[in-house]
Design a protein around this motif. Sequence first.
Motif, PDB file in Angstrom:
ATOM      1  N   ILE A 149       6.099  -3.174  64.125  1.00  0.00           N
ATOM      2  CA  ILE A 149       5.496  -4.080  65.384  1.00  0.00           C
ATOM      3  C   ILE A 149       4.481  -3.907  65.704  1.00  0.00           C
ATOM      4  O   ILE A 149       3.508  -5.486  66.503  1.00  0.00           O
ATOM      5  N   ILE A 150       3.144  -3.537  64.922  1.00  0.00           N
ATOM      6  CA  ILE A 150       2.300  -3.881  65.187  1.00  0.00           C
ATOM      7  C   ILE A 150       1.043  -5.167  64.282  1.00  0.00           C
ATOM      8  O   ILE A 150      -0.003  -5.408  64.523  1.00  0.00           O
ATOM      9  N   GLY A 151       1.741  -5.672  63.414  1.00  0.00           N
ATOM     10  CA  GLY A 151       1.456  -6.396  62.762  1.00  0.00           C
ATOM     11  C   GLY A 151       1.550  -7.815  63.685  1.00  0.00           C
ATOM     12  O   GLY A 151       1.498  -8.784  63.193  1.00  0.00           O
ATOM     13  N   MET A 152       2.437  -7.719  64.223  1.00  0.00           N
ATOM     14  CA  MET A 152       2.821  -8.373  65.456  1.00  0.00           C
ATOM     15  C   MET A 152       1.447  -9.639  66.069  1.00  0.00           C
ATOM     16  O   MET A 152       1.617 -10.520  66.600  1.00  0.00           O
ATOM     17  N   PHE A 153       0.755  -7.944  66.539  1.00  0.00           N
ATOM     18  CA  PHE A 153      -0.559  -8.776  67.224  1.00  0.00           C
ATOM     19  C   PHE A 153      -1.498  -9.166  66.541  1.00  0.00           C
ATOM     20  O   PHE A 153      -1.780  -8.971  65.592  1.00  0.00           O
ATOM     21  N   PRO A 154      -2.601 -10.320  66.791  1.00  0.00           N
ATOM     22  CA  PRO A 154      -3.358 -10.491  66.538  1.00  0.00           C
ATOM     23  C   PRO A 154      -4.435  -9.472  66.131  1.00  0.00           C
ATOM     24  O   PRO A 154      -4.763  -8.657  67.189  1.00  0.00           O
ATOM     25  N   GLY A 155      -4.667  -9.548  65.482  1.00  0.00           N
ATOM     26  CA  GLY A 155      -6.516  -9.056  64.557  1.00  0.00           C
ATOM     27  C   GLY A 155      -7.273  -9.028  65.867  1.00  0.00           C
ATOM     28  O   GLY A 155      -8.165  -8.032  66.139  1.00  0.00           O
ATOM     29  N   ILE A 156      -7.248 -10.330  66.519  1.00  0.00           N
ATOM     30  CA  ILE A 156      -8.277 -10.068  67.372  1.00  0.00           C
ATOM     31  C   ILE A 156      -8.424  -9.402  68.381  1.00  0.00           C
ATOM     32  O   ILE A 156      -9.507  -9.461  69.209  1.00  0.00           O
ATOM     33  N   MET A 157      -7.304  -9.361  68.713  1.00  0.00           N
ATOM     34  CA  MET A 157      -7.215  -8.325  69.581  1.00  0.00           C
ATOM     35  C   MET A 157      -8.318  -6.947  69.683  1.00  0.00           C
ATOM     36  O   MET A 157      -7.936  -6.149  71.175  1.00  0.00           O
ATOM     37  N   SER A 158      -8.648  -6.777  68.317  1.00  0.00           N
ATOM     38  CA  SER A 158      -8.880  -5.284  68.253  1.00  0.00           C
ATOM     39  C   SER A 158     -10.423  -4.830  68.278  1.00  0.00           C
ATOM     40  O   SER A 158     -11.722  -4.081  67.836  1.00  0.00           O
ATOM     41  N   VAL A 159     -10.779  -6.410  68.571  1.00  0.00           N
ATOM     42  CA  VAL A 159     -12.526  -6.694  67.902  1.00  0.00           C
ATOM     43  C   VAL A 159     -13.496  -5.641  68.154  1.00  0.00           C
ATOM     44  O   VAL A 159     -14.446  -5.189  68.032  1.00  0.00           O
ATOM     45  N   VAL A 160     -13.329  -5.807  69.815  1.00  0.00           N
ATOM     46  CA  VAL A 160     -14.296  -5.074  71.090  1.00  0.00           C
ATOM     47  C   VAL A 160     -14.087  -3.374  70.500  1.00  0.00           C
ATOM     48  O   VAL A 160     -15.395  -3.006  70.457  1.00  0.00           O
ATOM     49  N   ALA A 161     -12.717  -2.854  70.719  1.00  0.00           N
ATOM     50  CA  ALA A 161     -12.828  -2.117  70.205  1.00  0.00           C
ATOM     51  C   ALA A 161     -12.911  -0.901  69.108  1.00  0.00           C
ATOM     52  O   ALA A 161     -13.905  -0.237  68.793  1.00  0.00           O
ATOM     53  N   ILE A 162     -13.423  -1.996  67.633  1.00  0.00           N
ATOM     54  CA  ILE A 162     -13.880  -1.824  66.497  1.00  0.00           C
ATOM     55  C   ILE A 162     -14.703  -1.418  66.874  1.00  0.00           C
ATOM     56  O   ILE A 162     -15.860  -0.836  65.451  1.00  0.00           O
ATOM     57  N   TYR A 163     -15.549  -2.722  67.499  1.00  0.00           N
ATOM     58  CA  TYR A 163     -17.344  -2.872  67.449  1.00  0.00           C
ATOM     59  C   TYR A 163     -17.552  -1.581  68.017  1.00  0.00           C
ATOM     60  O   TYR A 163     -18.277  -0.952  67.709  1.00  0.00           O
ATOM     61  N   PHE A 164     -17.103  -0.863  69.089  1.00  0.00           N
ATOM     62  CA  PHE A 164     -17.668   0.305  69.741  1.00  0.00           C
ATOM     63  C   PHE A 164     -17.407   1.574  69.254  1.00  0.00           C
ATOM     64  O   PHE A 164     -18.316   2.430  68.900  1.00  0.00           O
ATOM     65  N   ILE A 165     -15.862   1.039  67.950  1.00  0.00           N
ATOM     66  CA  ILE A 165     -16.040   2.400  67.323  1.00  0.00           C
ATOM     67  C   ILE A 165     -17.395   2.980  66.167  1.00  0.00           C
ATOM     68  O   ILE A 165     -17.587   3.495  65.883  1.00  0.00           O
ATOM     69  N   LEU A 166     -17.373   1.464  65.361  1.00  0.00           N
ATOM     70  CA  LEU A 166     -18.464   1.496  63.928  1.00  0.00           C
ATOM     71  C   LEU A 166     -19.784   1.696  65.118  1.00  0.00           C
ATOM     72  O   LEU A 166     -20.807   2.655  64.065  1.00  0.00           O
ATOM     73  N   LYS A 167     -20.430   1.144  66.324  1.00  0.00           N
ATOM     74  CA  LYS A 167     -21.554   1.588  67.183  1.00  0.00           C
ATOM     75  C   LYS A 167     -21.990   3.421  67.092  1.00  0.00           C
ATOM     76  O   LYS A 167     -22.401   3.577  67.253  1.00  0.00           O
ATOM     77  N   ALA A 168     -20.163   3.963  67.659  1.00  0.00           N
ATOM     78  CA  ALA A 168     -20.303   5.471  67.807  1.00  0.00           C
ATOM     79  C   ALA A 168     -20.938   5.857  66.867  1.00  0.00           C
ATOM     80  O   ALA A 168     -21.688   7.173  66.577  1.00  0.00           O
ATOM     81  N   MET A 169     -20.813   5.068  65.640  1.00  0.00           N
ATOM     82  CA  MET A 169     -20.344   5.934  63.803  1.00  0.00           C
ATOM     83  C   MET A 169     -21.916   5.436  63.585  1.00  0.00           C
ATOM     84  O   MET A 169     -22.647   5.610  61.946  1.00  0.00           O
TER      85      MET A 169
END
Length: 298
Positions: free
Chosen positions: A131-151
């Motif tokens: 089910i998760i694979g049905m969503f495009p990866g671009i939806m998580s770009v902002v969340a990934i960036y802020f996670i990387l920034k926090a790290m």
Amino acid sequence: MSKHTQSKPESQSLMHDQRKRRIVADVATYVLLGVLAVVWLFPIVWIFLESFNKNPAPYQNTFFPTQFSFDNYTGLFTQRNVLDFPRMFMNTFIIAIFVCLISVFFVLSVAYVMSRMRFRGRRAFMNFVLIIGMFPGIMSVVAIYFILKAMGLTSDGMTTLALILVYSAGTGAGFYVMKGYMDTIPTSLDEAAMLDGCTRWQVFTKIIIPISRPMIVYQAIVGFLTPWLDFVMAKVIARTQDNYTASLGLWLMLDKEYINNWFGRFAAASVIISIPIAILFIVMQRFYQESMAGSVKG
């Protein structure tokens, strides 16, 4: 006797008509394939010729270049004070190599667990990943960036590591194709090996991996091409030219600030970027054919 003599010409005429229809169908098929080949090859030929164009500007009087030189290739590697394409190329190559190796290991491990082991929550996990694979990866770009920034992984010196983590972290979720292949491998091989004293790890490394070599080749190609061709994630994470990948360098060459002097070099860079992909396909195809021949013999 007369009926027999009449049916013979009719059968010959029928065979002649079938042969004519087959020839017409073959000619139409080859013509269509020829047109599709021209359509497919035309942009490749044009960009290759444009890379040798002596005039680097994008707007010209003729569609194909009239004067040729190697200035675009030499300028691409010598004028590094404007756009450092060799550094961008090397950044992409390092990221692609690491992601290729990590993704192959992750996919093999997850696929083996899902194919050979039975545990509570296995099917729920597989359905969740599907089910998760049905969503495009671009939806998580902002969340990934802020996670990387926090790290602290968005600074200049950590961008390459951040891109490697982003591209390879979720590759294990793409285990379905590999699992489907492993499901075709008889479990009797695992049982026989374990009766002989092999551990799970030995079964995985000495039996499953050699048999799964065709799918390993496929996963290696996918793992290499993902960072090599990606633009969105690299654009979000890489903030300076020192950390740019090749796709960002190509994009920058078409900016209005550079396009008049760098369009020919953009074509040359496109040709250079395609070389590792072509080499990868040629090398991996040889291993794929050898592994398939071995599996057929077995």
